[in-house]
Design a protein around this motif. Structure first.
Motif, PDB file in Angstrom:
ATOM      1  N   GLU A 106       0.809  -1.207   0.000  1.00 22.50           N
ATOM      2  CA  GLU A 106       0.000   0.000   0.000  1.00 22.50           C
ATOM      3  C   GLU A 106       0.850   1.267   0.000  1.00 22.50           C
ATOM      4  OE1 GLU A 106      -2.971  -0.228   3.060  1.00 22.50           O
ATOM      5  OE2 GLU A 106      -3.970  -1.946   2.125  1.00 22.50           O
ATOM      6  N   LYS A 107       2.033   1.195   0.599  1.00 22.68           N
ATOM      7  CA  LYS A 107       2.941   2.347   0.535  1.00 22.68           C
ATOM      8  C   LYS A 107       3.330   2.641  -0.902  1.00 22.68           C
ATOM      9  CE  LYS A 107       5.393   2.923   4.934  1.00 22.68           C
ATOM     10  NZ  LYS A 107       6.698   2.834   5.619  1.00 22.68           N
ATOM     11  N   THR A 108       3.643   1.577  -1.641  1.00 24.01           N
ATOM     12  CA  THR A 108       4.019   1.748  -3.049  1.00 24.01           C
ATOM     13  C   THR A 108       2.863   2.341  -3.842  1.00 24.01           C
ATOM     14  OG1 THR A 108       5.533  -0.139  -2.923  1.00 24.01           O
ATOM     15  CG2 THR A 108       4.819   0.539  -5.115  1.00 24.01           C
ATOM     16  N   GLN A 109       1.655   1.816  -3.607  1.00 27.39           N
ATOM     17  CA  GLN A 109       0.475   2.329  -4.309  1.00 27.39           C
ATOM     18  C   GLN A 109       0.201   3.788  -3.946  1.00 27.39           C
ATOM     19  OE1 GLN A 109      -2.418  -0.506  -2.943  1.00 27.39           O
ATOM     20  NE2 GLN A 109      -1.904  -2.040  -4.495  1.00 27.39           N
ATOM     21  N   THR A 110       0.344   4.119  -2.652  1.00 25.46           N
ATOM     22  CA  THR A 110       0.074   5.476  -2.193  1.00 25.46           C
ATOM     23  C   THR A 110       1.083   6.466  -2.763  1.00 25.46           C
ATOM     24  OG1 THR A 110      -0.887   4.619  -0.138  1.00 25.46           O
ATOM     25  CG2 THR A 110      -0.252   6.929  -0.157  1.00 25.46           C
ATOM     26  N   GLU A 111       2.354   6.049  -2.812  1.00 27.27           N
ATOM     27  CA  GLU A 111       3.385   6.918  -3.384  1.00 27.27           C
ATOM     28  C   GLU A 111       3.101   7.199  -4.856  1.00 27.27           C
ATOM     29  OE1 GLU A 111       6.976   4.835  -2.576  1.00 27.27           O
ATOM     30  OE2 GLU A 111       6.994   5.357  -0.434  1.00 27.27           O
ATOM     31  N   ALA A 112       2.628   6.164  -5.578  1.00 26.72           N
ATOM     32  CA  ALA A 112       2.291   6.354  -6.995  1.00 26.72           C
ATOM     33  C   ALA A 112       1.109   7.318  -7.134  1.00 26.72           C
ATOM     34  CB  ALA A 112       1.964   5.009  -7.637  1.00 26.72           C
ATOM     35  N   LEU A 113       0.098   7.157  -6.271  1.00 28.42           N
ATOM     36  CA  LEU A 113      -1.059   8.047  -6.313  1.00 28.42           C
ATOM     37  C   LEU A 113      -0.665   9.481  -5.969  1.00 28.42           C
ATOM     38  CD1 LEU A 113      -3.767   5.822  -4.571  1.00 28.42           C
ATOM     39  CD2 LEU A 113      -3.723   6.511  -6.972  1.00 28.42           C
ATOM     40  N   ALA A 114       0.224   9.618  -4.968  1.00 26.57           N
ATOM     41  CA  ALA A 114       0.670  10.953  -4.574  1.00 26.57           C
ATOM     42  C   ALA A 114       1.428  11.623  -5.716  1.00 26.57           C
ATOM     43  CB  ALA A 114       1.549  10.863  -3.328  1.00 26.57           C
ATOM     44  N   ALA A 115       2.255  10.836  -6.431  1.00 27.25           N
ATOM     45  CA  ALA A 115       3.005  11.384  -7.565  1.00 27.25           C
ATOM     46  C   ALA A 115       2.050  11.822  -8.677  1.00 27.25           C
ATOM     47  CB  ALA A 115       3.996  10.346  -8.085  1.00 27.25           C
ATOM     48  N   GLU A 116       1.026  10.997  -8.942  1.00 32.69           N
ATOM     49  CA  GLU A 116       0.032  11.345  -9.959  1.00 32.69           C
ATOM     50  C   GLU A 116      -0.724  12.619  -9.574  1.00 32.69           C
ATOM     51  OE1 GLU A 116      -2.550   8.051 -10.542  1.00 32.69           O
ATOM     52  OE2 GLU A 116      -0.960   6.689 -11.207  1.00 32.69           O
ATOM     53  N   LYS A 117      -1.077  12.713  -8.286  1.00 38.08           N
ATOM     54  CA  LYS A 117      -1.793  13.899  -7.805  1.00 38.08           C
ATOM     55  C   LYS A 117      -0.924  15.143  -7.956  1.00 38.08           C
ATOM     56  CE  LYS A 117      -4.253  15.745  -3.772  1.00 38.08           C
ATOM     57  NZ  LYS A 117      -3.552  17.043  -3.776  1.00 38.08           N
ATOM     58  N   ALA A 118       0.357  15.010  -7.581  1.00 34.86           N
ATOM     59  CA  ALA A 118       1.266  16.153  -7.703  1.00 34.86           C
ATOM     60  C   ALA A 118       1.396  16.591  -9.154  1.00 34.86           C
ATOM     61  CB  ALA A 118       2.629  15.781  -7.131  1.00 34.86           C
ATOM     62  N   GLU A 119       1.432  15.596 -10.064  1.00 36.85           N
ATOM     63  CA  GLU A 119       1.532  15.905 -11.490  1.00 36.85           C
ATOM     64  C   GLU A 119       0.273  16.618 -11.985  1.00 36.85           C
ATOM     65  OE1 GLU A 119       2.245  13.453 -15.671  1.00 36.85           O
ATOM     66  OE2 GLU A 119       2.874  12.566 -13.770  1.00 36.85           O
ATOM     67  N   ARG A 120      -0.898  16.130 -11.546  1.00 37.73           N
ATOM     68  CA  ARG A 120      -2.158  16.777 -11.944  1.00 37.73           C
ATOM     69  C   ARG A 120      -2.240  18.201 -11.394  1.00 37.73           C
ATOM     70  NH1 ARG A 120      -4.394  11.765 -10.479  1.00 37.73           N
ATOM     71  NH2 ARG A 120      -5.193  12.681  -8.539  1.00 37.73           N
ATOM     72  N   ASP A 121      -1.837  18.347 -10.124  1.00 42.34           N
ATOM     73  CA  ASP A 121      -1.883  19.679  -9.508  1.00 42.34           C
ATOM     74  C   ASP A 121      -0.948  20.640 -10.223  1.00 42.34           C
ATOM     75  OD1 ASP A 121      -3.680  18.725  -7.680  1.00 42.34           O
ATOM     76  OD2 ASP A 121      -2.244  18.499  -6.041  1.00 42.34           O
ATOM     77  N   ALA A 122       0.234  20.146 -10.615  1.00 44.53           N
ATOM     78  CA  ALA A 122       1.187  20.995 -11.327  1.00 44.53           C
ATOM     79  C   ALA A 122       0.625  21.409 -12.685  1.00 44.53           C
ATOM     80  CB  ALA A 122       2.508  20.253 -11.504  1.00 44.53           C
ATOM     81  N   ALA A 123      -0.052  20.459 -13.362  1.00 44.76           N
ATOM     82  CA  ALA A 123      -0.646  20.767 -14.666  1.00 44.76           C
ATOM     83  C   ALA A 123      -1.762  21.803 -14.522  1.00 44.76           C
ATOM     84  CB  ALA A 123      -1.181  19.492 -15.305  1.00 44.76           C
ATOM     85  N   LYS A 124      -2.604  21.654 -13.480  1.00 40.12           N
ATOM     86  CA  LYS A 124      -3.676  22.617 -13.235  1.00 40.12           C
ATOM     87  C   LYS A 124      -3.107  23.997 -12.931  1.00 40.12           C
ATOM     88  CE  LYS A 124      -7.132  19.359 -11.428  1.00 40.12           C
ATOM     89  NZ  LYS A 124      -7.876  18.958 -10.203  1.00 40.12           N
ATOM     90  N   ASP A 125      -2.038  24.005 -12.124  1.00 45.48           N
ATOM     91  CA  ASP A 125      -1.405  25.275 -11.770  1.00 45.48           C
ATOM     92  C   ASP A 125      -0.840  25.955 -13.011  1.00 45.48           C
ATOM     93  OD1 ASP A 125      -0.519  27.159  -9.724  1.00 45.48           O
ATOM     94  OD2 ASP A 125       1.507  26.495 -10.228  1.00 45.48           O
ATOM     95  N   ALA A 126      -0.221  25.160 -13.883  1.00 48.85           N
ATOM     96  CA  ALA A 126       0.341  25.721 -15.126  1.00 48.85           C
ATOM     97  C   ALA A 126      -0.765  26.308 -16.002  1.00 48.85           C
ATOM     98  CB  ALA A 126       1.104  24.636 -15.878  1.00 48.85           C
ATOM     99  N   LYS A 127      -1.916  25.620 -16.071  1.00 47.03           N
ATOM    100  CA  LYS A 127      -3.043  26.127 -16.866  1.00 47.03           C
ATOM    101  C   LYS A 127      -3.585  27.427 -16.288  1.00 47.03           C
ATOM    102  CE  LYS A 127      -4.690  21.719 -18.742  1.00 47.03           C
ATOM    103  NZ  LYS A 127      -5.798  20.731 -18.739  1.00 47.03           N
TER     104      LYS A 127
END
Length: 318
Positions: free
Chosen positions: A278-299
């Motif tokens: 679950e740590k591995t899964q959570t880290e992947a989800l956190a990375a995806e969220k950070a990427e989405r947030d960065a994309a939204k911020d850029a927009k």
């Protein structure tokens, strides 16, 4: 279901813990032996750094004994960490926590040891403090967020204890951990849905302890889905509404309440292997969220720049 319960006093407690930690010799972290991973506050691990930590596996009488031993060994693999399982039925073991804590800071021999005791809400921290002190100095209760502020207590044997409010973390990214915390009473009822938690509990019991589920409710067959399990429990316990339909919320409350109180006997809801997965899964989800947030911020920034550019051009045309 997303669990987010971080009231103002928890934010204040986090800041107080952060400010006080440099003056502390050893940290005593109270965990629920049934969910040692989910009840371990990642925010505390970040704040604690390399300070010695005693992991106390509370309510171990409600957990699978063999699995508690596995968790004990897992924690003690970490440098600077000791572990001890306790139960309120064995007070002498609780009181030995003082000597274990002081042994972890040999450079303080002969001087007062300052220990900070921390834990998530409703993990049994206040009860343990009262046994350590030999008197009632902390409020206890079956609902989370009983302790609201820090207090300093001399518990004898050269140990001063800093009691802190039960603290969660602002966003429980691991959905399964959120369910387990809610299932065992560390999330306030107003921040959760019993039906959601009931389905999670039924799914887990069918996968890991189907015999206990059948025995507890006298089921004739093993349900194949969590919905079938909740409905079967509802029929057995008379949770019927109009048209003889099962009241899912009432049936879910029964399952959650009885699992939380130990009605199924000793059981553990996660393993070290579960934690790693679950740590591995959570880290992947956190990375995806950070990427989405960065994309939204850029927009957002691009839209702002485009608007400003359009305003400038409009002014130039005048």
């Amino acid at each position: 279901m997303s669990i987010q319960w971080f009231p103002g006093h928890m934010h204040k407690a986090r800041l107080e813990i952060q400010a006080t930690l440099p003056k502390v010799d050893v940290v005593i972290e109270i965990l629920d032996a049934r969910i040692p991973y989910s009840s371990e506050n990642p925010m505390l691990a970040e704040l604690r750094g390399e300070k010695p930590c005693l992991k106390v596996l509370a309510k171990s009488d409600l957990a699978d004994e063999a699995m508690t031993a596995i968790w004990h060994a897992h924690f003690e693999k970490t440098v600077g960490v000791r572990a001890q399982a306790v139960t309120t039925e064995d007070v002498p073991t609780i009181r030995r926590l003082k000597s274990i804590a002081t042994s972890m800071v040999p450079h303080r021999r002969g001087r007062t040891v300052t220990a900070m005791i921390v834990g998530i809400p409703n993990v049994g921290k206040s009860t343990i403090i009262n046994y350590l002190a030999g008197r009632k100095i902390a409020k206890t209760g079956n609902t989370p967020a009983v302790t609201k502020q820090q207090q300093r207590v001399n518990i004898g044997d050269g140990v001063t204890l800093l009691d802190t409010p039960g603290v969660l973390w602002p966003n429980v990214l691991n959905v399964n951990s959120g369910y387990r915390l809610a299932l065992l009473g560390s999330i306030k009822e107003t921040a959760m849905e019993y039906a959601d938690i009931g389905f999670f509990a039924a799914r887990y019991m069918l996968a890991e302890y189907p015999d206990k589920l059948i025995e507890r409710y006298g089921l004739d067959t093993t349900p194949t889905t969590e919905l079938e399990a909740i409905e079967a429990i509802g029929r057995k316990r008379g949770c019927l509404g109009k048209s003889n339909l099962v009241d899912i919320d009432r049936a879910s409350r029964i399952l959650v309440t009885e699992l939380r109180s130990g009605g199924f006997g000793p059981l553990t809801l996660e393993t070290p292997q579960t934690m790693q997965r679950e740590k591995t899964q959570t880290e992947a989800l956190a990375a995806e969220k950070a990427e989405r947030d960065a994309a939204k911020d850029a927009k957002r920034k691009k839209r702002f720049r485009d608007r400003e550019r359009a305003k400038r051009k409009a002014r130039e045309r005048r």
